[in-house]
Every structure is written in C-alpha cells, then in structure tokens.
Design a protein around this motif. Structure first.
Motif, PDB file in Angstrom:
ATOM      1  N   ALA A 225     -11.035  -6.471  20.203  1.00  0.00           N
ATOM      2  CA  ALA A 225     -12.447  -6.697  19.933  1.00  0.00           C
ATOM      3  C   ALA A 225     -12.945  -5.868  18.755  1.00  0.00           C
ATOM      4  N   VAL A 226     -13.980  -6.380  18.113  1.00  0.00           N
ATOM      5  CA  VAL A 226     -14.657  -5.656  17.040  1.00  0.00           C
ATOM      6  C   VAL A 226     -15.102  -4.287  17.558  1.00  0.00           C
ATOM      7  N   GLY A 227     -14.856  -3.259  16.754  1.00  0.00           N
ATOM      8  CA  GLY A 227     -15.282  -1.912  17.119  1.00  0.00           C
ATOM      9  C   GLY A 227     -14.273  -1.120  17.920  1.00  0.00           C
ATOM     10  N   THR A 228     -13.125  -1.724  18.251  1.00  0.00           N
ATOM     11  CA  THR A 228     -12.116  -1.015  19.045  1.00  0.00           C
ATOM     12  C   THR A 228     -11.637   0.227  18.295  1.00  0.00           C
ATOM     13  N   VAL A 229     -11.735   1.367  18.936  1.00  0.00           N
ATOM     14  CA  VAL A 229     -11.343   2.638  18.328  1.00  0.00           C
ATOM     15  C   VAL A 229      -9.820   2.738  18.283  1.00  0.00           C
ATOM     16  N   GLY A 230      -9.310   3.226  17.152  1.00  0.00           N
ATOM     17  CA  GLY A 230      -7.878   3.453  17.020  1.00  0.00           C
ATOM     18  C   GLY A 230      -7.062   2.231  16.671  1.00  0.00           C
ATOM     19  N   ALA A 231      -7.705   1.105  16.400  1.00  0.00           N
ATOM     20  CA  ALA A 231      -6.974  -0.116  16.065  1.00  0.00           C
ATOM     21  C   ALA A 231      -6.462  -0.064  14.630  1.00  0.00           C
ATOM     22  N   ASP A 232      -5.410  -0.828  14.372  1.00  0.00           N
ATOM     23  CA  ASP A 232      -4.951  -1.024  13.001  1.00  0.00           C
ATOM     24  C   ASP A 232      -5.902  -1.996  12.311  1.00  0.00           C
ATOM     25  N   ARG A 233      -6.263  -1.677  11.073  1.00  0.00           N
ATOM     26  CA  ARG A 233      -7.182  -2.523  10.320  1.00  0.00           C
ATOM     27  C   ARG A 233      -6.704  -2.676   8.886  1.00  0.00           C
ATOM     28  N   CYS A 234      -7.011  -3.834   8.290  1.00  0.00           N
ATOM     29  CA  CYS A 234      -6.737  -4.050   6.876  1.00  0.00           C
ATOM     30  C   CYS A 234      -7.999  -3.730   6.082  1.00  0.00           C
ATOM     31  N   PRO A 235      -7.896  -3.508   4.773  1.00  0.00           N
ATOM     32  CA  PRO A 235      -9.089  -3.267   3.964  1.00  0.00           C
ATOM     33  C   PRO A 235      -9.903  -4.551   3.799  1.00  0.00           C
ATOM     34  N   VAL A 236     -11.215  -4.396   3.701  1.00  0.00           N
ATOM     35  CA  VAL A 236     -12.123  -5.528   3.538  1.00  0.00           C
ATOM     36  C   VAL A 236     -13.000  -5.280   2.317  1.00  0.00           C
ATOM     37  N   ALA A 237     -13.028  -6.264   1.400  1.00  0.00           N
ATOM     38  CA  ALA A 237     -13.849  -6.155   0.192  1.00  0.00           C
ATOM     39  C   ALA A 237     -15.029  -7.108   0.286  1.00  0.00           C
ATOM     40  N   GLN A 238     -16.182  -6.616  -0.124  1.00  0.00           N
ATOM     41  CA  GLN A 238     -17.392  -7.433  -0.153  1.00  0.00           C
ATOM     42  C   GLN A 238     -18.133  -7.131  -1.448  1.00  0.00           C
ATOM     43  N   ASN A 239     -18.097  -8.095  -2.373  1.00  0.00           N
ATOM     44  CA  ASN A 239     -18.770  -7.961  -3.660  1.00  0.00           C
ATOM     45  C   ASN A 239     -18.341  -6.694  -4.406  1.00  0.00           C
ATOM     46  N   GLY A 240     -17.032  -6.462  -4.407  1.00  0.00           N
ATOM     47  CA  GLY A 240     -16.497  -5.349  -5.176  1.00  0.00           C
ATOM     48  C   GLY A 240     -16.561  -3.998  -4.495  1.00  0.00           C
ATOM     49  N   VAL A 241     -16.939  -3.964  -3.219  1.00  0.00           N
ATOM     50  CA  VAL A 241     -17.033  -2.715  -2.460  1.00  0.00           C
ATOM     51  C   VAL A 241     -16.132  -2.814  -1.229  1.00  0.00           C
ATOM     52  N   ILE A 242     -15.374  -1.771  -0.946  1.00  0.00           N
ATOM     53  CA  ILE A 242     -14.569  -1.737   0.277  1.00  0.00           C
ATOM     54  C   ILE A 242     -15.502  -1.366   1.434  1.00  0.00           C
ATOM     55  N   ILE A 243     -15.807  -2.335   2.287  1.00  0.00           N
ATOM     56  CA  ILE A 243     -16.716  -2.079   3.409  1.00  0.00           C
ATOM     57  C   ILE A 243     -15.965  -1.647   4.660  1.00  0.00           C
ATOM     58  N   GLN A 244     -14.640  -1.831   4.659  1.00  0.00           N
ATOM     59  CA  GLN A 244     -13.796  -1.350   5.753  1.00  0.00           C
ATOM     60  C   GLN A 244     -12.472  -0.915   5.147  1.00  0.00           C
ATOM     61  N   ALA A 245     -12.150   0.339   5.285  1.00  0.00           N
ATOM     62  CA  ALA A 245     -10.892   0.848   4.748  1.00  0.00           C
ATOM     63  C   ALA A 245      -9.736   0.493   5.675  1.00  0.00           C
ATOM     64  N   ALA A 246      -8.533   0.488   5.115  1.00  0.00           N
ATOM     65  CA  ALA A 246      -7.343   0.269   5.930  1.00  0.00           C
ATOM     66  C   ALA A 246      -7.187   1.415   6.920  1.00  0.00           C
ATOM     67  N   GLU A 247      -6.768   1.076   8.128  1.00  0.00           N
ATOM     68  CA  GLU A 247      -6.523   2.079   9.165  1.00  0.00           C
ATOM     69  C   GLU A 247      -5.224   1.751   9.873  1.00  0.00           C
ATOM     70  N   GLY A 248      -4.475   2.772  10.224  1.00  0.00           N
ATOM     71  CA  GLY A 248      -3.214   2.562  10.918  1.00  0.00           C
ATOM     72  C   GLY A 248      -2.155   2.016   9.980  1.00  0.00           C
ATOM     73  N   THR A 249      -1.138   1.436  10.560  1.00  0.00           N
ATOM     74  CA  THR A 249      -0.013   0.940   9.759  1.00  0.00           C
ATOM     75  C   THR A 249       0.414  -0.431  10.258  1.00  0.00           C
ATOM     76  N   GLY A 250       1.103  -1.131   9.386  1.00  0.00           N
ATOM     77  CA  GLY A 250       1.753  -2.362   9.802  1.00  0.00           C
ATOM     78  C   GLY A 250       0.849  -3.569   9.955  1.00  0.00           C
TER      79      GLY A 250
END
Length: 310
Positions: A225-250
């Motif tokens: 689910a959205v907001g899950t703490v400790g999850a692996d995440r990919c980076p997200v770009a919105q209009n040239g800004v990273i609004i969510q950084a990569a987290e975890g691996t793989g």
C-alpha cells in the motif's frame, strides 16, 4: 499467412551522432492488408493509424500502412534504443512517446494495440512473445504506457503491472523500464472547454497513479500500500523534480514519470486541463496524434526522463 521480409544489407558509411531515418511502404494486392508489425498487421501498431480513420496509400488510395521503421535495429551501438509499449493511446500516430523519441534522435520502435492491458500481456497470451519479446535483445529501455484498460482498486492493477515488469526482466535483465502515470479520461458536454462540462471515467486509474507517485512501493518483491514504511521504491519525476527518491534495492523500475500531471486539471481529478482546441481532445481518451496535448506530454516526458537520468 503473414510473411516476414528482411532487406539485403544496405552499404552506408555512418558516423557517430548521425541520425538515420528508414521508411518502408507497401501496398497489398487486392483486398489484403500489409503485414507490417512484428507478427501480423495490427491497426495502429505501425505509423499511419488515425483514431476513427482508415489507412490508405496517399498515392494510390489502396489500403496500406506507412510504417514506423525500422522495426528493429540489429547493429552494435553505444546509444540507447527504446521500446514504446502501450495500448491505443500509444497506437495513435505521433503519440507523445514517438514525438519524444523523434525529437531526441533516439532509436525506437512502437508496439501499441487497441484495448491492450497488463492482463493481455501475461504468460499464456500470444502478445508478449509476438509483439514485445522480439525487440528486447536489441533495446536498452522500455517505456511502459499500459494500465488504462486494466480494472481494479487498491493493489489490483499494481499486482498485474508488477507481474508484467517481471516478464520483461526475465527476458532481458538489463532493460531499464520507465513507467508513465495514466492520463485523464472523461466525457464532456462542451468539447472539453470547461471543467464543469466534464465527467471523469475509468476512475480506478487514480489508485494506480497514487501508487506510482509513491514510487511503486514493494516489500519482499510484492506490491504494498501507498505509504508503507521500509518498502523498496523507484524514483519518481514530476515536471523535472524528483518527488520521490529511490529507496531500498532491487526495484524493477528505473523510474516513474508523472506525465498525467501535465494535462490533468488537478491531481486525481480525472479531468483534462482546458484551453486546447476541442479537436485536440478527440474522444476524451485518445488525444489527437501530433496535437497540442500530445506535444505537452512529449515535452513533459523529455523533461522527466532527463531528470531521472535514463
């Protein structure tokens, strides 16, 4: 039966940085159709498809399909090559993905099919091995534009999407997959000239977009689910800004580009921004190929891919 035609070698002296455009046009005999896609002719997979229109040879008037070619580049190169994968929005001539690839001088092949979905690409169907897998050995990147034809809330669409990304990486582990957020879909009583005249449809796209904007969170290789703490995440770009950084691996995705943000009236409204000509919206699902909405999306895609570094 479909027949594959391979050209004899064409001797050319090419140098680094040069752009090579190859166009192939064929005309069927009688009432047949030209087989110009990977396995068979699919309206819109090749250049020339028009929403609601008919494909004809502009010189003879006979049914044909001027193709987005080459369908595959088989040659050593240190430059990126993209597979542009999606449904009927991708299928449209001069869609945002094609416009971006052309403007950037990138090698790209478009594989789009009307009504297609993640479910349609799962193992056991003929679509993945026939229309995606043959490109992967020669591609470095894949732009994933699927999802508008999948149904479900919560983690329903993330689950089938994640399964499809697994297919890509199982076939070609080095492929860098970039996912787009899903565009608005609405009806309108006044040609999309006001927000009040619009009614959002396919609203389950909201849940998928929220999950994507959160970096498509995974835990133990499973969507969570959205907001899950400790999850692996990919980076997200919105209009040239990273609004969510990569987290975890793989994580299977190299990134998400929030292209919907460029054309949606407000986040998750499901309504199109106003101000473009009525013709640009077409049916409220398929923006006009090469039109101002597609150009806006192509510009956003370019900005976000540069931001993601892919």
């Amino acid at each position: 039966m479909p027949t594959t035609i391979i050209s004899d070698p064409i001797p050319l002296d090419l140098y680094a940085g040069e752009v090579l455009h190859v166009w192939v046009e064929s005309t069927p005999i009688g009432t047949g159709q030209v087989a110009t896609s990977v396995t068979q002719y699919v309206p819109g997979t090749d250049r020339g498809w028009v929403q609601g229109g008919t494909i004809t040879d502009p010189l003879t008037g006979v049914g044909t399909s001027p193709a987005m070619r080459p369908s595959r580049v088989i040659a050593p190169s240190d430059l990126p090559a993209w597979v542009l994968a999606g449904d009927s929005i991708t299928q449209t001539t001069d869609t945002y993905s094609e416009m971006r690839a052309s403007s950037a001088g990138l090698a790209a092949v478009k594989t789009g099919r009307f009504g297609d979905s993640y479910n349609g690409r799962h193992p056991g169907t003929d679509r993945f091995p026939g229309q995606i897998a043959p490109h992967l050995p020669y591609a470095t990147h894949l732009l994933d534009c699927y999802g508008i034809n999948d149904n479900g809330t919560g983690l329903a669409i993330p689950t089938v999407a994640h399964g499809w990304w697994g297919q890509i990486l199982a076939a070609a582990p080095d492929t860098r997959i970039v996912k787009t957020t899903l565009l608005p879909v609405s009806t309108s009583t006044d040609g999309w000239q006001t927000l009040a005249g619009q009614t959002a449809t396919r609203t389950d796209r909201i849940h998928f977009n929220q999950w994507l904007r959160d970096g498509a969170p995974l835990s133990g290789g499973v969507p969570v689910a959205v907001g899950t703490v400790g999850a692996d995440r990919c980076p997200v770009a919105q209009n040239g800004v990273i609004i969510q950084a990569a987290e975890g691996t793989g994580h299977p995705l190299a990134g998400v580009t929030d292209i919907a943000d460029a054309v949606e009236s407000s986040q998750d409204s499901g309504l199109w921004k106003t101000g473009w000509p009525t013709s640009a919206y077409q049916d409220g699902l398929h923006p006009l190929g090469g039109g101002p909405i597609m150009q806006t999306l192509a510009n956003r895609l370019t900005t976000d891919l540069d931001t993601l570094g892919v």
